[in-house]
Design a protein around this motif. Structure first.
Motif, PDB file in Angstrom:
ATOM      1  N   TYR A  46      55.996  58.570 122.899  1.00 32.95           N
ATOM      2  CA  TYR A  46      55.302  58.633 121.613  1.00 32.95           C
ATOM      3  C   TYR A  46      56.241  58.224 120.485  1.00 32.95           C
ATOM      4  N   THR A  47      55.628  58.018 119.343  1.00 34.01           N
ATOM      5  CA  THR A  47      56.358  57.706 118.115  1.00 34.01           C
ATOM      6  C   THR A  47      56.288  58.911 117.189  1.00 34.01           C
ATOM      7  N   MET A  48      57.410  59.253 116.565  1.00 35.65           N
ATOM      8  CA  MET A  48      57.417  60.355 115.597  1.00 35.65           C
ATOM      9  C   MET A  48      57.079  59.782 114.217  1.00 35.65           C
ATOM     10  N   ARG A  49      55.885  60.106 113.745  1.00 38.16           N
ATOM     11  CA  ARG A  49      55.434  59.610 112.443  1.00 38.16           C
ATOM     12  C   ARG A  49      55.493  60.742 111.426  1.00 38.16           C
ATOM     13  N   LEU A  66      65.849  74.307 104.573  1.00 36.44           N
ATOM     14  CA  LEU A  66      66.011  75.738 104.856  1.00 36.44           C
ATOM     15  C   LEU A  66      67.481  76.101 104.855  1.00 36.44           C
ATOM     16  N   ASP A  67      67.748  77.327 104.444  1.00 41.22           N
ATOM     17  CA  ASP A  67      69.120  77.819 104.526  1.00 41.22           C
ATOM     18  C   ASP A  67      69.498  78.027 105.980  1.00 41.22           C
ATOM     19  N   SER A  68      70.704  77.703 106.299  1.00 42.99           N
ATOM     20  CA  SER A  68      71.184  77.911 107.667  1.00 42.99           C
ATOM     21  C   SER A  68      71.232  79.396 107.978  1.00 42.99           C
ATOM     22  N   ARG A  69      70.871  79.769 109.170  1.00 42.35           N
ATOM     23  CA  ARG A  69      70.902  81.181 109.571  1.00 42.35           C
ATOM     24  C   ARG A  69      72.335  81.672 109.707  1.00 42.35           C
ATOM     25  N   ASP A  70      73.245  80.744 109.974  1.00 44.34           N
ATOM     26  CA  ASP A  70      74.644  81.133 110.131  1.00 44.34           C
ATOM     27  C   ASP A  70      75.381  81.201 108.798  1.00 44.34           C
ATOM     28  N   ASP A  71      74.974  80.365 107.839  1.00 42.06           N
ATOM     29  CA  ASP A  71      75.677  80.306 106.552  1.00 42.06           C
ATOM     30  C   ASP A  71      74.646  79.987 105.483  1.00 42.06           C
ATOM     31  N   ALA A  72      74.367  80.962 104.606  1.00 44.17           N
ATOM     32  CA  ALA A  72      73.351  80.771 103.574  1.00 44.17           C
ATOM     33  C   ALA A  72      73.720  79.677 102.582  1.00 44.17           C
ATOM     34  N   ALA A  73      74.992  79.329 102.507  1.00 46.01           N
ATOM     35  CA  ALA A  73      75.424  78.282 101.578  1.00 46.01           C
ATOM     36  C   ALA A  73      75.122  76.889 102.120  1.00 46.01           C
ATOM     37  N   VAL A  74      74.787  76.818 103.386  1.00 46.94           N
ATOM     38  CA  VAL A  74      74.500  75.525 104.022  1.00 46.94           C
ATOM     39  C   VAL A  74      72.994  75.355 104.139  1.00 46.94           C
ATOM     40  N   GLN A  75      72.507  74.179 103.773  1.00 47.38           N
ATOM     41  CA  GLN A  75      71.072  73.883 103.886  1.00 47.38           C
ATOM     42  C   GLN A  75      70.848  72.794 104.931  1.00 47.38           C
ATOM     43  N   ASN A  76      69.773  72.969 105.703  1.00 50.22           N
ATOM     44  CA  ASN A  76      69.365  71.972 106.691  1.00 50.22           C
ATOM     45  C   ASN A  76      68.082  71.315 106.202  1.00 50.22           C
ATOM     46  N   PHE A  77      67.979  70.012 106.391  1.00 51.32           N
ATOM     47  CA  PHE A  77      66.859  69.225 105.881  1.00 51.32           C
ATOM     48  C   PHE A  77      66.024  68.725 107.067  1.00 51.32           C
ATOM     49  N   TYR A  78      64.714  68.928 106.945  1.00 48.18           N
ATOM     50  CA  TYR A  78      63.807  68.576 108.035  1.00 48.18           C
ATOM     51  C   TYR A  78      62.660  67.717 107.502  1.00 48.18           C
ATOM     52  N   LEU A  79      62.301  66.691 108.267  1.00 49.39           N
ATOM     53  CA  LEU A  79      61.099  65.914 107.995  1.00 49.39           C
ATOM     54  C   LEU A  79      60.018  66.373 108.978  1.00 49.39           C
ATOM     55  N   ILE A  80      58.807  66.564 108.476  1.00 51.75           N
ATOM     56  CA  ILE A  80      57.695  67.033 109.306  1.00 51.75           C
ATOM     57  C   ILE A  80      57.005  65.822 109.926  1.00 51.75           C
ATOM     58  N   VAL A  81      56.877  65.842 111.252  1.00 48.13           N
ATOM     59  CA  VAL A  81      56.353  64.678 111.963  1.00 48.13           C
ATOM     60  C   VAL A  81      55.244  65.084 112.930  1.00 48.13           C
ATOM     61  N   GLU A  82      54.505  64.080 113.410  1.00 52.02           N
ATOM     62  CA  GLU A  82      53.530  64.212 114.489  1.00 52.02           C
ATOM     63  C   GLU A  82      53.912  63.245 115.591  1.00 52.02           C
ATOM     64  N   ALA A  83      53.559  63.587 116.842  1.00 55.73           N
ATOM     65  CA  ALA A  83      53.801  62.704 117.982  1.00 55.73           C
ATOM     66  C   ALA A  83      52.558  61.852 118.193  1.00 55.73           C
ATOM     67  N   ILE A  84      52.704  60.532 118.037  1.00 56.79           N
ATOM     68  CA  ILE A  84      51.567  59.603 118.127  1.00 56.79           C
ATOM     69  C   ILE A  84      51.747  58.711 119.354  1.00 56.79           C
ATOM     70  N   ASP A  85      50.711  58.686 120.228  1.00 58.90           N
ATOM     71  CA  ASP A  85      50.814  57.822 121.406  1.00 58.90           C
ATOM     72  C   ASP A  85      50.417  56.396 121.056  1.00 58.90           C
ATOM     73  N   ALA A  86      50.408  55.522 122.087  1.00 59.59           N
ATOM     74  CA  ALA A  86      50.151  54.099 121.855  1.00 59.59           C
ATOM     75  C   ALA A  86      48.745  53.849 121.339  1.00 59.59           C
ATOM     76  N   ALA A  87      47.807  54.765 121.601  1.00 57.46           N
ATOM     77  CA  ALA A  87      46.425  54.596 121.148  1.00 57.46           C
ATOM     78  C   ALA A  87      46.199  55.216 119.775  1.00 57.46           C
ATOM     79  N   GLY A  88      47.245  55.784 119.171  1.00 54.34           N
ATOM     80  CA  GLY A  88      47.106  56.392 117.856  1.00 54.34           C
ATOM     81  C   GLY A  88      46.671  57.840 117.891  1.00 54.34           C
ATOM     82  N   ASN A  89      46.664  58.447 119.045  1.00 46.54           N
ATOM     83  CA  ASN A  89      46.269  59.856 119.171  1.00 46.54           C
ATOM     84  C   ASN A  89      47.451  60.790 118.921  1.00 46.54           C
ATOM     85  N   VAL A  90      47.147  61.916 118.310  1.00 48.96           N
ATOM     86  CA  VAL A  90      48.174  62.934 118.088  1.00 48.96           C
ATOM     87  C   VAL A  90      48.313  63.758 119.367  1.00 48.96           C
ATOM     88  N   LEU A  91      49.540  63.881 119.851  1.00 48.89           N
ATOM     89  CA  LEU A  91      49.789  64.599 121.099  1.00 48.89           C
ATOM     90  C   LEU A  91      50.293  66.020 120.830  1.00 48.89           C
TER      91      LEU A  91
END
Length: 315
Positions: free
Chosen positions: A201-204, A217-242
């Motif tokens: 699949y492709t992560m869109r 989000l703040d890191s659970r180990d160190d509140a001074a550290v932030q982790n950055f996340y992009l929200i994605v969906e798994a899309i197959d070759a036919a365009g369906n969300v898996l």
């Protein structure tokens, strides 16, 4: 022929003989005095003859003698049976009207308890034992082997093949220990692993209106550290969300989800945020791909090459 037929007794004579015995028995003094010796039988017979003659009854001497001899021989005497099993059984039968209803009641109660115990406990236990035996000897071994063969064929690297071997070994150990719970867990893990390997699949990046495209989000180990996340969906070759199995790096648990967060460098996060800010649409929305035969997707977006990513399922 026996003597009975050679010297037949008329019923009247028998009845008279019985009456003679009864007369003697009712006169105990007579018996004690006159039955003490054989020589005085004739006197007893004379006395009996006089008793019957006084009643106007003519009794032949032979009948009187027969009665006297019957008394001596206890022919018409009743001898109670000796105590034993047969007499006890006979007594129970005679008193059956007293104890039989109680017996029926107890039998009904016992039968009901037995039936309830069988239906509620014994039979379910038998069925459960039979089901367990089938699981351990047929169903689970077949499922484990099928999942292992599929995973082994799909695995694109030696490391993934080794992981399939390890999961298969865990399942075999559980079956040897006759532990249904552990065996089922091993089968499920191996089936999930095989399903993950089989997916491509492709992560869109999600860019729909009023839906988050990224979080930090703040890191659970160190509140001074932030982790950055992009929200994605798994899309197959036919365009369906898996639905895909994703291990949350914060909670260290695998969940089956349709959306998940992918940790990226802050520079990539900021670039995607700016891309969405101008028109609420992310033009460069492909974050990475998951190849068939591999267990994890790879980041393909510019600036995230060779980044050791992680995933979250809650934010």
């Amino acid at each position: 022929m026996t003597d009975v037929f050679e010297k037949p007794h008329h019923l009247d004579d028998v009845m008279l003989a019985m009456d003679v015995v009864d007369t003697i028995r009712h006169d105990r003094a007579l018996v004690a005095r006159d039955m003490a010796s054989v020589e005085r039988r004739e006197d007893l017979i004379d006395r009996l003859r006089g008793i019957y003659k006084a009643q106007g009854i003519e009794v032949p001497d032979s009948v009187l003698m027969d009665g006297v001899m019957a008394l001596e021989n206890e022919r018409f005497a009743y001898h109670p049976p000796k105590p034993g099993l047969s007499t006890k059984l006979a007594g129970l039968y005679i008193r059956r009207r007293k104890w039989l209803p109680l017996f029926y009641t107890l039998a009904f109660i016992l039968g009901s308890v037995t039936a309830v115990n069988y239906v509620g406990f014994v039979r379910p236990a038998q069925l459960n034992a039979s089901k367990t035996e089938q699981l351990l000897t047929q169903d689970l071994p077949a499922q484990l082997s099928a999942a292992y063969n599929t995973a082994k064929d799909l695995a694109a690297t030696d490391g993934l093949k080794t992981r399939a071997d390890d999961l298969f070994a865990l399942g075999q150990t559980a079956l040897s220990d006759r532990d249904v719970g552990r065996a089922e867990t091993a089968v499920e893990a191996l089936e999930n692993f095989a399903r993950t390997l089989n997916q491509s699949y492709t992560m869109r990046i999600v860019s729909r209106y009023n839906e988050a495209s990224g979080v930090y989000l703040d890191s659970r180990d160190d509140a001074a550290v932030q982790n950055f996340y992009l929200i994605v969906e798994a899309i197959d070759a036919a365009g369906n969300v898996l639905s895909v199995d994703v291990e949350d790096e914060d909670y260290q648990r695998v969940e089956r989800v349709t959306k998940f967060g992918v940790r990226v460098p802050q520079s990539v996060f900021n670039r995607v945020a700016a891309d969405k800010k101008d028109d609420q649409i992310i033009q460069d929305d492909i974050l990475g791909v998951k190849q068939r035969g591999l267990d994890l997707p790879e980041l393909t977006i510019s600036g995230a090459e060779n980044f050791a990513t992680g995933f979250i399922t809650e934010w």
